[in-house]
Each structure stands twice: as structure tokens, then as C-alpha cells.
Enzyme design. Structure first.
Site, PDB file in Angstrom:
ATOM      1  N   LYS A 107       5.117   2.836  -2.671  1.00 55.14           N
ATOM      2  CA  LYS A 107       4.944   2.716  -1.514  1.00 55.14           C
ATOM      3  C   LYS A 107       5.425   2.132  -0.816  1.00 55.14           C
ATOM      4  CE  LYS A 107       0.072   3.227   0.434  1.00 55.14           C
ATOM      5  NZ  LYS A 107      -0.996   2.997   0.429  1.00 55.14           N
TER       6      LYS A 107
ATOM      7  N   SER B  57       8.807  -3.646   2.413  1.00 61.49           N
ATOM      8  CA  SER B  57      10.122  -4.100   1.440  1.00 61.49           C
ATOM      9  C   SER B  57       9.821  -5.257   0.530  1.00 61.49           C
ATOM     10  CB  SER B  57      10.986  -4.881   2.881  1.00 61.49           C
ATOM     11  OG  SER B  57      11.350  -4.063   3.499  1.00 61.49           O
ATOM     12  N   ARG B  58       8.211  -5.301   0.204  1.00 58.12           N
ATOM     13  CA  ARG B  58       7.675  -6.010  -0.944  1.00 58.12           C
ATOM     14  C   ARG B  58       7.476  -7.249  -0.163  1.00 58.12           C
ATOM     15  NH1 ARG B  58       5.952  -1.847  -1.716  1.00 58.12           N
ATOM     16  NH2 ARG B  58       6.315  -0.677  -3.991  1.00 58.12           N
ATOM     17  N   LEU B  59       7.076  -7.304   0.815  1.00 59.91           N
ATOM     18  CA  LEU B  59       7.215  -8.871   1.445  1.00 59.91           C
ATOM     19  C   LEU B  59       6.053  -9.288   2.103  1.00 59.91           C
ATOM     20  CD1 LEU B  59      11.378  -9.519   3.276  1.00 59.91           C
ATOM     21  CD2 LEU B  59      10.380  -9.743   1.133  1.00 59.91           C
TER      22      LEU B  59
END
Ligand code: FMN
Length: 216
Positions: A13, A193-195
Site C-alpha cells: 500500500k 515510496s517507503r520514505l
């Protein structure tokens, strides 16, 4: 890999709802927690006050379960339980514990670590007597975390204690509150973006909180 596990591996997600930064966050983690919990309640997140409680037994083995936060202030985070339960026995052997909230809909996690102590008898009494009658009888009827021969044990115990105490069950001596005094908090906000954003607050020797950003 089975079809089901292949599907799980593809579940992901993108987190895009909000951000957490040094400028807009509170300098005091308790205030940040208060703000996020209120937003979880206002956002009608299911069971917003449910948190995972991790304890560690005397032999170093950890365990987790969910409990409900029933109060919080500058002294710490409070929940209620059976002092003879597995968590109660583990806290008696090792008073360090950790708590975690996951407010899925808000893409937020709060992690809290610290030392746990029992709340005062007066505080436990006050909360116990605010509970519905069936919950107060249930505290007597359930030898929490012990093996029982069947569900009938609970039904029989509830009938027995219901008849014994009628409308006025006293607080069982084995039931009451715990308070975790935080020395470390972490706030996680999911980002694209997983940041993700992560802010950690560590209690310093001068009783001030050090706020640092952690890599996601
Ligand atoms: C949403 C939710 C809330 C719960 N709240 C409590 C609670 O406040 N106190 C409690 O003792 N158990 C609560 N439980 C049950 C615990 O998760 C757990 O089963 C029980 O406390 C026994 O844990 P232990 O054997 O590790 O001590 C809750 C469970 C759920 C799913």
C-alpha cells in the site's frame, strides 16, 4: 509458494495521508500522543485505545497481547488487568515493557517504552467501580491466563460470584491497574515510496526530551 502466500507477497500500500515533521510536531511527546489519539477517536478508527503490550519474562522471553489504555498524563499510560495473568507475572519479574498503537486508517504508529508500576489501590478501586456489573463479576470469574477445563468454568464462576456479591462486587485483590512511565516514544507516519516519517523522543538526564528523526 502456495497461491495464498504469493498473493500476500503482492499486498502493498502507498501511504499518503499526512506527514510528521520537526516543525509541526509537539516538543513534548505526551502532547503529540494526545493529539494523535484524539485524531484517531475523531476519525472513528476502530478501538482507537487498543494497544499492544509487550512484556519480557524473567528468562528473557518476550510476549505480547492487546489491552485498552484507560488513562494517560505526565505520570504515564494506564491500563487494567489481572495481576496474576501472564503479563502480570512477567511484569513482576521484569518491570520494563513496551506499548504500540497502530491506527491503520491514519497510517500511524506510536511506540512507547518504559518502566511499569502498579497504580494506587484507590485509583484501581475508582476505575473498577466505574465498570459495568458484568465486567466487575467477570474480573472475579476469570482466572486470567490459567488453563480451564471448559467454558462452563467461567459460566459457573460468574453465576457463583454474581450470587455472592449481588450488585456490589468489591475489586478483586488480583485485579488492578498498571502505569508505564515512558522514557522513549516513537511516532511513525506512513509516507510515499517507503520514505516514512519517524520521530523518536528520548528522555534526557535533565528531564528534557531529545527529538530525533530516524530513517524509516
Ligand atoms: C481489543 C482488545 C482489548 C483488550 N483489552 C484488555 C484489557 O484492557 N485488559 C486485559 O487484561 N485484557 C485485555 N484484552 C485481552 C488480552 O489481549 C489478553 O488476551 C489477556 O489480557 C491475557 O493476556 P496474558 O495471558 O498475556 O496476560 C483485550 C483484548 C482485545 C482484543
Amino acid at each position: 509458494m502456495s497461491e495464498l502466500t504469493a498473493h500476500i507477497a503482492d499486498l502493498r500500500k502507498s501511504y499518503e495521508r499526512a506527514e510528521l515533521n520537526e516543525e509541526a510536531s509537539q516538543a513534548d511527546p505526551l502532547l503529540q500522543f494526545d493529539q494523535w489519539l484524539k485524531e484517531a477517536i475523531a476519525g472513528e478508527v476502530p478501538e482507537p485505545n487498543a494497544m499492544t503490550l509487550a512484556t519480557v519474562a524473567g528468562n528473557g522471553r518476550p510476549s505480547t497481547r492487546i489491552v485498552l489504555v484507560k488513562g494517560y498524563d505526565e505520570r504515564g499510560i494506564v491500563w487494567y488487568t489481572n495481576y496474576d495473568s501472564r503479563k502480570g507475572r512477567e511484569l513482576a519479574a521484569n518491570s520494563f515493557a513496551a506499548l504500540q498503537f497502530h491506527w491503520v486508517e491514519l497510517e500511524r504508529v506510536v511506540r512507547i517504552e518504559g518502566v511499569v508500576e502498579k497504580v494506587s489501590a484507590e485509583e484501581s478501586d475508582a476505575y473498577f467501580h466505574s465498570r459495568p456489573l458484568d465486567s466487575r463479576i467477570g474480573a472475579w470469574a476469570s482466572p486470567q491466563s490459567e488453563v480451564i477445563s471448559g467454558r462452563s468454568v467461567l459460566v459457573t464462576n460468574a453465576a457463583k460470584y454474581g450470587a455472592k456479591f449481588l450488585l456490589q462486587p468489591p475489586r478483586p485483590p488480583h485485579w488492578g491497574g498498571y502505569r508505564l512511565k515512558p522514557d522513549n516514544w516513537q511516532f511513525w507516519q506512513g509516507r510515499r515510496s517507503r520514505l516514512h516519517d519517524r520521530l523518536r523522543y528520548t528522555l534526557q538526564a535533565d528531564a528534557e526530551w531529545l527529538r530525533e528523526r530516524l530513517a524509516p
